[in-house]
Motif scaffolding. Structure first.
Motif, PDB file in Angstrom:
ATOM      1  N   UNK A   1     -19.875  13.258  47.008  1.00 51.70           N
ATOM      2  CA  UNK A   1     -19.975  12.875  45.598  1.00 51.70           C
ATOM      3  C   UNK A   1     -19.207  13.845  44.693  1.00 51.70           C
ATOM      4  N   UNK A   2     -18.697  14.924  45.289  1.00 54.34           N
ATOM      5  CA  UNK A   2     -18.049  15.995  44.508  1.00 54.34           C
ATOM      6  C   UNK A   2     -19.002  16.502  43.412  1.00 54.34           C
TER       7      UNK A   2
ATOM      8  N   UNK B   1     -25.331   7.259  50.045  1.00 50.99           N
ATOM      9  CA  UNK B   1     -23.948   6.782  50.124  1.00 50.99           C
ATOM     10  C   UNK B   1     -23.757   5.410  49.497  1.00 50.99           C
ATOM     11  N   UNK B   2     -24.689   4.996  48.655  1.00 50.09           N
ATOM     12  CA  UNK B   2     -24.566   3.714  47.983  1.00 50.09           C
ATOM     13  C   UNK B   2     -23.732   3.913  46.707  1.00 50.09           C
ATOM     14  N   UNK B   3     -22.420   4.004  46.899  1.00 52.16           N
ATOM     15  CA  UNK B   3     -21.519   4.308  45.787  1.00 52.16           C
ATOM     16  C   UNK B   3     -21.436   3.159  44.778  1.00 52.16           C
TER      17      UNK B   3
ATOM     18  N   UNK C   1     -23.930   6.025  40.097  1.00 45.80           N
ATOM     19  CA  UNK C   1     -22.747   6.599  39.455  1.00 45.80           C
ATOM     20  C   UNK C   1     -22.551   8.068  39.775  1.00 45.80           C
ATOM     21  N   UNK C   2     -23.593   8.725  40.286  1.00 45.45           N
ATOM     22  CA  UNK C   2     -23.461  10.145  40.603  1.00 45.45           C
ATOM     23  C   UNK C   2     -24.470  10.535  41.684  1.00 45.45           C
ATOM     24  N   UNK C   3     -24.310  11.763  42.176  1.00 47.52           N
ATOM     25  CA  UNK C   3     -25.173  12.269  43.248  1.00 47.52           C
ATOM     26  C   UNK C   3     -26.621  12.354  42.789  1.00 47.52           C
TER      27      UNK C   3
ATOM     28  N   UNK D   1     -33.968   9.607  57.996  1.00 46.04           N
ATOM     29  CA  UNK D   1     -32.547   9.907  57.922  1.00 46.04           C
ATOM     30  C   UNK D   1     -31.736   8.679  57.531  1.00 46.04           C
ATOM     31  N   UNK D   2     -31.980   7.548  58.212  1.00 45.12           N
ATOM     32  CA  UNK D   2     -31.192   6.347  57.923  1.00 45.12           C
ATOM     33  C   UNK D   2     -31.414   5.860  56.490  1.00 45.12           C
ATOM     34  N   UNK D   3     -32.664   5.902  56.020  1.00 43.21           N
ATOM     35  CA  UNK D   3     -32.942   5.483  54.641  1.00 43.21           C
ATOM     36  C   UNK D   3     -32.272   6.403  53.626  1.00 43.21           C
ATOM     37  N   UNK D   4     -32.327   7.710  53.908  1.00 44.13           N
ATOM     38  CA  UNK D   4     -31.714   8.671  52.993  1.00 44.13           C
ATOM     39  C   UNK D   4     -30.210   8.464  52.925  1.00 44.13           C
TER      40      UNK D   4
END
Length: 519
Positions: free
Chosen positions: A263-264, A148-150, A154-156, A140-143
Motif C-alpha cells: 500500500x506504500x 489486498x482489496x484494492x 483507498x488506503x492501508x 490468514x486468508x481472511x486478513x
C-alpha cells in the motif's frame, strides 16, 4: 507435515541454543513436547518415554550434582525421547559430562541459552507440529482478502481496519518513542496507555524474540519491531478472544508488514516527538500549533530534561519503573546516547510531591560515572518549557566544568552557569567586580594563594560548604581544611559563609572555573 528436532531448533524458542550431543539423530521425529523434572532419581523409576517427544528439564531436584544429572539422562534415554533440552546449565565442565553421557545413549542433548523459557518452547513447538507453515483457521486468508482489496479500500488504514473487525483483533503502531501512530481498536477492555506502560517495562526491544506476548489486564497483546520506510516502529496486535496461537499472530504480523509495503503506507508524524523537538529548538509557535494534535496541555508539563551517557537498558528500565510507580507520564526522544524529554502531570498544578518524584527519578538515572542528567522541574506552561530547554542547551556543556563532581544538574546550577556565561561574554564592569573579589589570594603568595583558593573552590562549589566533604574531596585532614578556612576569612576580611557574602563568592569562583574552559 513431518517435524524433526532440527526443524525445532530453527524456532525463536531455541535461539542461542547449541547441540552438545547426539547430532546424528537430529532427524528424530517430533510430535509433542513436555517438561521432565524430578526431585530424585527414584522419581524416574516409572518413567515411560515417547520416541517422538522433546523433553525439557532444568534438573530441579539436583542442579549442582552432575553425576545425578548424567544418571537422569541415561534413564530418560532408556525410556525414550526425541531430544532432551537442558535449561540453566552454563558450567562448561558440567556440560561436557552431560554431553558424554548423552552421546553414549545417542540422545540429542540441547543446551538452552539464558533467557529462553519452557512456555515459549512448548508454544512454538506445538504450533510447528500442529500447523507447520499452514493454519487451519481462516485468520490468514481472511486478513489477506481484506488487506489486498484494492478496489474497495483507498488506503492501508481502511483495509487493515476491516481485516481487524472481521477477524477480531486490534492493531497499534507506535513510534520508536512509544507514541501511538496508528490505532485500530475493535474492543476497549484495556487502554493503550496501560499496554504501552507494560511494553516499556518489559523492554520489548531487548527480548531478542520476533514477538513478545504481554498480558494487559487479561488482554493478550503481541509486541514486535517493524521497519517502515527505513524507520523503526513498534507494532502490537491484540487477540480479542484469545483465539489464536503465538505462531498465528506472528504470521499475521508478517502479512500486515508486507501489506504496508504494497500500500506504500507512510505512518502519520509523531506529533509528540515533534512537540518536544520544537521546544528543544526554541520554536514555541510550532509547539503551540502541535499541542492540540499531540494532546498536550502546557499546564501538564512538570519537568523537561536532557540525559547523556546513560546505558539504554538502564534508562528504559528506570523510566518504565517510574511510570509504573507514579501517576506521571514520560515523553522522550533518543538520539544515540542522548535523550530529551519531559514529564507530564495530570494535576492542574504540578505540586511539590510531583516535583519530588521527578527528583527521585533523576537520582535513579545517575547510574555510573559516565551519566549526566540536566533538568528543569517546576515550569510555567509551554513558554516555561521552551525557556527551560534553552537554559539546558546553552549551559549543559559548561555546567559540568563548574561542578565536576555532580551528575544531576537542576535549574539552580544551570541558571548560575548561564549567568556566568553571559558575564564572561559581556566582560566589562560586571565581570571586573566579581574577579576582584578573589584578588586577595594573589597577595598571599603564589603557592599559598593557589592552595587557599583551591580549598575555597572545593568548599563552596563541590562540597556544599561542608568541611568534612571538602577534606574528603581534596584528600587532606579535616583539621587542615578548618585551618585554611580560617586563613581565608582573615585574608578576605569577611566570614565566607555569611548570607551576604556567599552569593558573590559563588559567582566569582564559578566564573574562575568557567574561564579556564573558555579561555
Amino acid at each position: 507435515m513431518r517435524v524433526t528436532v532440527a526443524d525445532c531448533l530453527e524456532l525463536d524458542a531455541f535461539k542461542g541454543a547449541h547441540v552438545a550431543a547426539g547430532k546424528l539423530n537430529m532427524s528424530n521425529d517430533v510430535k509433542s513436547i513436555s517438561v521432565m523434572d524430578a526431585r530424585s532419581i527414584e522419581d524416574l523409576e516409572n518413567f515411560e518415554g515417547c520416541q517422538t517427544e522433546i523433553l525439557l528439564t532444568g534438573f530441579v531436584g539436583f542442579r549442582d550434582n552432575a553425576a545425578l544429572q548424567c544418571e537422569m539422562i541415561r534413564r530418560i534415554a532408556a525410556g525414550g525421547c526425541a531430544a532432551l533440552a537442558v535449561y540453566g546449565c552454563s558450567d562448561s565442565q558440567t556440560v561436557s559430562e552431560l554431553a558424554a553421557a548423552a552421546d553414549k545413549e545417542l540422545l540429542p542433548l540441547i543446551v538452552m541459552a539464558e533467557g529462553n523459557t519452557y512456555s515459549q518452547a512448548i508454544t512454538e513447538v506445538m504450533d510447528k507440529v500442529l500447523y507447520g507453515d499452514k493454519f487451519s483457521n481462516s485468520l490468514i486468508s481472511n486478513t489477506v482478502f481484506h488487506l489486498l482489496n484494492f478496489e474497495k479500500h483507498s488506503n492501508f488504514q481502511s483495509a487493515v481496519r476491516e481485516a481487524a473487525i472481521n477477524n477480531d483483533f486490534q492493531l497499534i503502531i507506535l513510534s520508536e518513542e512509544f507514541n501511538p501512530i496508528l490505532t485500530i481498536e475493535t474492543r476497549h477492555r484495556a487502554t493503550i496507555a496501560d499496554a504501552i506502560k507494560l511494553g516499556k517495562e518489559r523492554n520489548v526491544d531487548s527480548t531478542g524474540m520476533a514477538y513478545t506476548m504481554i498480558d494487559v489486564n487479561g488482554v493478550l497483546t503481541y509486541w514486535g519491531p517493524v521497519v517502515i520506510n527505513n524507520e523503526k516502529y513498534y507494532m502490537f496486535i491484540v487477540d480479542n478472544e484469545d483465539s489464536y496461537t503465538a505462531g498465528e499472530i506472528t504470521k499475521l504480523a508478517e502479512i500486515i508488514e508486507l501489506a504496508m509495503g504494497m500500500w506504500k503506507y507512510t505512518p502519520e508524524r509523531d506529533t509528540k516527538a515533534e512537540f518536544i523537538k520544537a521546544l528543544m529548538r526554541g520554536n514555541k509557535s510550532l509547539a503551540y500549533t502541535l499541542k492540540d494534535e499531540a494532546r498536550i496541555s502546557g499546564d501538564d508539563i512538570l519537568s523537561v530534561f536532557f540525559c547523556k551517557g546513560i546505558e539504554k537498558d538502564v534508562e528504559n528500565q528506570a523510566f518504565a519503573d517510574f511510570e509504573k510507580e507514579e501517576d506521571l507520564n514520560v515523553m522522550r526522544i533518543t538520539e544515540g546516547d542522548e535523550t530529551y524529554g519531559m514529564i507530564l502531570t495530570y494535576e492542574e498544578d504540578g505540586n511539590l510531591v510531583d516535583k519530588n518524584r521527578c527528583f527521585k527519578l533523576f537520582d535513579r538515572l545517575k547510574g555510573d560515572n559516565a551519566s549526566r542528567i540536566f533538568h528543569v522541574t517546576g515550569l510555567n506552561g509551554i513558554e516555561g518549557a521552551g525557556d527551560a530547554y534553552r537554559l539546558i542547551s546553552e549551559s549543559w556543556s559548561f555546567v559540568q566544568s563548574v561542578f565536576p563532581y555532580k551528575r544531576v544538574f537542576t535549574k539552580y546550577e544551570l541558571t548560575l552557569v548561564s549567568n556566568c556565561i553571559n558575564i564572561q561574554i559581556q566582560g566589562g564592569f560586571v565581570k571586573k567586580n566579581y574577579t576582584e573579589l578573589l584578588e586577595p589570594f594573589k597577595r598571599a603568595g603564589e603557592h599559598k594563594g593557589r592552595q587557599l583558593l583551591e580549598t575555597l573552590e572545593t568548599f563552596v562549589l563541590d562540597a556544599g560548604m561542608n568541611s568534612g566533604k571538602t577534606a574528603e574531596l581534596m584528600g587532606i585532614h579535616a583539621n587542615t581544611v578548618q585551618y585554611r578556612l580560617k586563613k581565608i576569612n582573615e585574608l578576605l576580611g569577611v566570614e565566607i559563609t555569611g548570607n551576604r557574602v556567599i552569593p558573590g563568592l559563588t559567582m566569582a569562583l564559578a566564573l574562575k572555573r568557567l574561564e579556564r574552559v573558555v579561555s
